[in-house]
Design an enzyme around this catalytic site. Structure first.
Site, PDB file in Angstrom:
ATOM      1  N   ARG A  66     -70.678  28.185  55.066  1.00 49.77           N
ATOM      2  CA  ARG A  66     -70.366  26.665  55.615  1.00 49.77           C
ATOM      3  C   ARG A  66     -70.858  26.856  57.157  1.00 49.77           C
ATOM      4  NH1 ARG A  66     -66.071  23.144  53.726  1.00 49.77           N
ATOM      5  NH2 ARG A  66     -65.819  23.674  51.463  1.00 49.77           N
ATOM      6  N   TYR A 125     -69.959  33.316  43.587  1.00 47.09           N
ATOM      7  CA  TYR A 125     -71.118  33.302  43.723  1.00 47.09           C
ATOM      8  C   TYR A 125     -71.593  33.890  45.361  1.00 47.09           C
ATOM      9  CZ  TYR A 125     -70.040  29.078  46.503  1.00 47.09           C
ATOM     10  OH  TYR A 125     -69.260  27.949  47.346  1.00 47.09           O
ATOM     11  N   ASP A 178     -64.535  12.876  53.972  1.00 46.76           N
ATOM     12  CA  ASP A 178     -63.082  13.112  53.617  1.00 46.76           C
ATOM     13  C   ASP A 178     -62.224  11.937  54.245  1.00 46.76           C
ATOM     14  OD1 ASP A 178     -63.813  15.352  51.957  1.00 46.76           O
ATOM     15  OD2 ASP A 178     -62.568  16.671  53.082  1.00 46.76           O
TER      16      ASP A 178
HETATM   17  C1  LIG Z   1     -61.615  24.894  48.299  1.00 47.36           C
HETATM   18  C2  LIG Z   1     -62.565  24.007  48.508  1.00 47.36           C
HETATM   19  C3  LIG Z   1     -63.936  24.186  48.227  1.00 47.36           C
HETATM   20  C4  LIG Z   1     -64.932  23.166  48.448  1.00 47.36           C
HETATM   21  N1  LIG Z   1     -66.215  23.335  47.734  1.00 47.36           N
HETATM   22  C5  LIG Z   1     -67.093  22.470  47.900  1.00 47.36           C
HETATM   23  C6  LIG Z   1     -68.442  22.528  47.526  1.00 47.36           C
HETATM   24  O1  LIG Z   1     -68.664  23.635  47.060  1.00 47.36           O
HETATM   25  N2  LIG Z   1     -69.505  21.595  47.776  1.00 47.36           N
HETATM   26  C7  LIG Z   1     -68.878  20.364  48.452  1.00 47.36           C
HETATM   27  O2  LIG Z   1     -69.836  19.552  48.612  1.00 47.36           O
HETATM   28  N3  LIG Z   1     -67.818  20.244  48.881  1.00 47.36           N
HETATM   29  C8  LIG Z   1     -66.750  21.072  48.755  1.00 47.36           C
HETATM   30  N4  LIG Z   1     -65.351  20.929  49.174  1.00 47.36           N
HETATM   31  C9  LIG Z   1     -65.241  19.799  49.971  1.00 47.36           C
HETATM   32  C10 LIG Z   1     -65.773  19.806  51.318  1.00 47.36           C
HETATM   33  O3  LIG Z   1     -65.356  20.879  51.844  1.00 47.36           O
HETATM   34  C11 LIG Z   1     -65.204  18.538  52.333  1.00 47.36           C
HETATM   35  O4  LIG Z   1     -65.601  17.289  51.501  1.00 47.36           O
HETATM   36  C12 LIG Z   1     -65.953  18.438  53.455  1.00 47.36           C
HETATM   37  O5  LIG Z   1     -65.970  19.426  54.203  1.00 47.36           O
HETATM   38  C13 LIG Z   1     -65.399  16.963  54.199  1.00 47.36           C
HETATM   39  O6  LIG Z   1     -66.076  17.313  55.458  1.00 47.36           O
HETATM   40  P1  LIG Z   1     -65.678  16.146  56.723  1.00 47.36           P
HETATM   41  O7  LIG Z   1     -66.542  16.135  57.512  1.00 47.36           O
HETATM   42  O8  LIG Z   1     -65.638  14.930  56.078  1.00 47.36           O
HETATM   43  O9  LIG Z   1     -64.311  16.469  57.020  1.00 47.36           O
HETATM   44  P2  LIG Z   1     -63.930  17.825  57.758  1.00 47.36           P
HETATM   45  O10 LIG Z   1     -64.446  18.766  57.168  1.00 47.36           O
HETATM   46  O11 LIG Z   1     -62.219  17.783  57.281  1.00 47.36           O
HETATM   47  O12 LIG Z   1     -64.092  17.575  59.002  1.00 47.36           O
HETATM   48  C14 LIG Z   1     -63.017  16.520  60.006  1.00 47.36           C
HETATM   49  C15 LIG Z   1     -63.705  17.200  61.456  1.00 47.36           C
HETATM   50  O13 LIG Z   1     -62.665  16.076  62.013  1.00 47.36           O
HETATM   51  C16 LIG Z   1     -61.990  16.737  63.291  1.00 47.36           C
HETATM   52  N5  LIG Z   1     -60.771  15.918  63.551  1.00 47.36           N
HETATM   53  C17 LIG Z   1     -59.958  15.567  62.921  1.00 47.36           C
HETATM   54  N6  LIG Z   1     -58.801  14.734  63.678  1.00 47.36           N
HETATM   55  C18 LIG Z   1     -59.836  14.421  64.623  1.00 47.36           C
HETATM   56  C19 LIG Z   1     -59.400  13.641  65.740  1.00 47.36           C
HETATM   57  N7  LIG Z   1     -58.140  12.833  65.834  1.00 47.36           N
HETATM   58  N8  LIG Z   1     -60.119  13.479  66.903  1.00 47.36           N
HETATM   59  C20 LIG Z   1     -61.304  14.301  66.809  1.00 47.36           C
HETATM   60  N9  LIG Z   1     -61.539  15.189  65.882  1.00 47.36           N
HETATM   61  C21 LIG Z   1     -60.912  15.184  64.562  1.00 47.36           C
HETATM   62  C22 LIG Z   1     -61.787  18.094  62.612  1.00 47.36           C
HETATM   63  O14 LIG Z   1     -61.369  19.201  63.524  1.00 47.36           O
HETATM   64  C23 LIG Z   1     -62.980  18.350  61.668  1.00 47.36           C
HETATM   65  O15 LIG Z   1     -63.707  19.175  62.765  1.00 47.36           O
HETATM   66  C24 LIG Z   1     -64.483  21.791  49.099  1.00 47.36           C
HETATM   67  C25 LIG Z   1     -63.285  21.744  49.330  1.00 47.36           C
HETATM   68  C26 LIG Z   1     -62.309  22.801  49.268  1.00 47.36           C
HETATM   69  C27 LIG Z   1     -60.849  22.620  49.779  1.00 47.36           C
END
Ligand SMILES: Cc1cc2nc3c(=O)[nH]c(=O)nc-3n(C[C@H](O)[C@H](O)[C@H](O)COP(=O)(O)OP(=O)(O)OC[C@H]3O[C@@H](n4cnc5c(N)ncnc54)[C@H](O)[C@@H]3O)c2cc1C
Length: 379
Positions: free
Chosen positions: A104, A211, A288
């Site tokens: 990641r 993997y 997310d």
């Molecule tokens: C066990 C597991 C395995 C997974 N495997 C896969 C995979 O193989 N392939 C795949 O595509 N997906 C996978 N996922 C899903 C994937 O990890 C998530 O969907 C993805 O990381 C979401 O990214 P995001 O940027 O939307 O949210 P997040 O990664 O949650 O990032 C949110 C960011 O916002 C910041 N933040 C939060 N609140 C605030 C605020 N109020 N002000 C400023 N910043 C803030 C946080 O610090 C963070 O940096 C997996 C998930 C899990 C749990």
């Protein structure tokens, strides 16, 4: 003047920042953490995401630091026997992008470098507490009192999004499953699967993923199980004792591999019901924050990358309000499909008794090059 304020600098937020900046928009990312970073675990990227990363010029770098697996394999956690597999070597020809697995932090670093190169302003220690939509623009206020104004705001702040309540009143849905995961040096795992494969061992109320990462230097393992303590309504659930109990009765390979999984970090798994209210005026949800899903299809980050591509294209073509509405119309139905399919996929993996036997028979009868399940995701 900033055109796009992005709240959250995870994979979704940074991908959105890069896509928007590449289309000539001025972008600022507000990340609450002291530094941009990801957890020490692997991620699978399917063609629907690698296509976008290829267009951004990042795929070669990611392929260099990642692994291109040969097959996706489903095996039985109890017997260890292979149930079915999907060859991955023809995905670029079929879907326009390869299947890549990587650390990641390697993905995040590539997005960060691309964001810097595209002139994105990257703030840290910027925890957004409130957002105001003025009609002609947006303003985000951080915990330390700073104000950041922009034309639109993309909330990529994850499952527990601070911005989402402005657009819909719901709560995360706990699945009662918990994941233990992490990447370790390859040699630390004696019970490895074929290094050319991504393997998922499925069993009653549990599954286990293996993997390789970083050109084969690291090995990623994920152990997921249903918590009996959660089902009993206990507040403290999913501990290492439950991990070991859940995998008792697995084959020697899985038992040996689970013993090598880190016990200090666990993720209770949750998603939300799909909604189609990702957008209000100048504010839109992404990743997310918009469509948290259970990880069983390995699509959460892939869908966030699709969001990033779609919202940037819309913003480059239409006035802000119309662009965000077009983004929602294009993305919400597809993300809802992936969210609900991920839940069903998990139910299928975790079956027991006669239902599991029927599943296994169907999987064994499946032709490896049958793309019925994956074409709607990867295409
Ligand atoms: C066990 C597991 C395995 C997974 N495997 C896969 C995979 O193989 N392939 C795949 O595509 N997906 C996978 N996922 C899903 C994937 O990890 C998530 O969907 C993805 O990381 C979401 O990214 P995001 O940027 O939307 O949210 P997040 O990664 O949650 O990032 C949110 C960011 O916002 C910041 N933040 C939060 N609140 C605030 C605020 N109020 N002000 C400023 N910043 C803030 C946080 O610090 C963070 O940096 C997996 C998930 C899990 C749990």
């Amino acid at each position: 003047m900033t055109d796009v304020v992005v709240v959250g600098g995870g994979i979704g937020g940074l991908a959105a920042a890069v896509c928007c900046a590449r289309r000539g928009l001025a972008v600022r990312v507000l990340e609450q953490a002291r530094a941009y970073g990801e957890v020490g675990a692997g991620i699978q990227l399917a063609p629907n995401a690698t296509r976008v990363l290829h267009r951004l010029g990042l795929l070669d770098r990611l392929r260099d630091v990642g692994v291109r697996p040969r097959r996706l394999v489903l095996s039985d956690a109890v017997t260890g026997a292979e149930l079915t597999h999907l060859p991955l070597d023809d995905l670029t020809a079929r879907y326009g992008g390869p299947y890549v697995v990587l650390h990641r932090s390697d993905l995040l670093d590539a997005l960060l470098d691309a964001a810097r190169a595209a002139g994105v302003a990257l703030e840290t220690d910027a925890r957004v507490e409130s957002v105001v939509d003025t009609g002609a623009g947006v303003s985000a206020r951080t915990a330390d009192g700073r104000e950041f104004a922009g034309g639109v705001l993309l909330a990529a702040d994850g499952l527990h999004s601070r911005v989402r309540p402005l657009l819909c009143a719901d709560e995360p849905v706990a699945s009662g499953y918990v994941a233990y995961r992490g990447a370790v040096p390859l040699d630390a795992v004696a019970h490895r699967s074929d290094l050319a494969d991504v393997v998922v061992f499925v069993g009653p109320g549990r599954h286990f993923v293996q993997y390789p990462l970083r050109a084969g230097e690291l090995y990623n393992q994920v152990a997921v199980f249903r918590s009996p303590a959660f089902a009993r309504g206990e507040p403290d659930w999913g501990g290492p004792d439950e991990l070991d109990a859940a995998f008792a009765g697995s084959c020697d390979h899985v038992l040996g591999a689970v013993a090598a999984v880190r016990r200090d970090l666990r993720w209770p798994m949750a998603d939300r019901e799909p909604v189609d209210t990702w957008v209000g005026g100048r504010v839109a949800l992404l990743g997310d924050a918009a469509h948290p899903m259970l990880q069983y299809l390995a699509q959460g980050a892939c869908q966030a990358i699709e969001d990033a591509d779609a919202v940037a294209a819309a913003l480059a073509e239409e006035p802000p309000d119309a662009a965000l509405r077009a983004y929602q119309a294009r993305r919400a139905p597809r993300a809802a499909f992936v969210q609900t399919t991920a839940r069903r996929w998990g139910e299928l993996w975790h079956l027991d008794g006669p239902a599991a036997a029927a599943r296994d028979a169907a999987l064994r009868a499946r032709a490896p090059d049958d793309h019925t399940w994956v074409a709607p995701l990867y295409g």
